[in-house]
Design a protein around this motif. Structure first.
Motif, PDB file in Angstrom:
ATOM      1  N   VAL A 125       0.858  -1.181   0.000  1.00 36.83           N
ATOM      2  CA  VAL A 125       0.000   0.000   0.000  1.00 36.83           C
ATOM      3  C   VAL A 125       0.896   1.233   0.000  1.00 36.83           C
ATOM      4  N   PRO A 166      -0.907  -3.867   5.524  1.00 33.05           N
ATOM      5  CA  PRO A 166      -1.653  -4.624   4.513  1.00 33.05           C
ATOM      6  C   PRO A 166      -1.957  -6.066   4.926  1.00 33.05           C
ATOM      7  N   VAL A 187      -7.995  -5.014   0.882  1.00 39.09           N
ATOM      8  CA  VAL A 187      -7.094  -3.890   0.603  1.00 39.09           C
ATOM      9  C   VAL A 187      -7.572  -3.140  -0.642  1.00 39.09           C
ATOM     10  N   TYR A 220      -2.304   0.881  -4.488  1.00 35.92           N
ATOM     11  CA  TYR A 220      -1.775  -0.447  -4.159  1.00 35.92           C
ATOM     12  C   TYR A 220      -1.035  -1.004  -5.368  1.00 35.92           C
TER      13      TYR A 220
END
Ligand code: SF4
Length: 76
Positions: free
Chosen positions: A20, A51, A59, A73
């Motif tokens: 992330v 994450p 996520v 991401y």
């Protein structure tokens, strides 16, 4: 690791399957991230993004609700 995002001012929070990225300068403080998942995003914790606390799909789903582009991401 996505060097372009790092060069653009993002910090990386690494996970096993997904990383992330967060850019505080872009964040509009909508709170969608922390409301979306308190295990993934927790402002009282260091690091505030982990994450591996949730599955990859979570996520992606939560980051897709970020209105500013401050969260990104990248799959590993
Ligand atoms: S959802 Fe995006 S814009 Fe909103 S607080 Fe989180 S990072 Fe910032």
């Amino acid at each position: 690791m996505d060097k372009d995002l790092l060069d653009a001012g993002y910090r990386v929070y690494t996970g096993e399957k997904i990383d992330v990225y967060f850019n505080t300068a872009i964040c509009k403080h909508s709170g969608n991230c922390v409301r979306g998942n308190a295990k993934l995003f927790n402002l009282k914790r260091k690091p505030w993004i982990i994450p591996d606390e949730v599955d990859v799909e979570t996520v992606i789903n939560v980051i897709d609700t970020c209105p500013s582009g401050a969260l990104k991401y990248r799959h590993n």
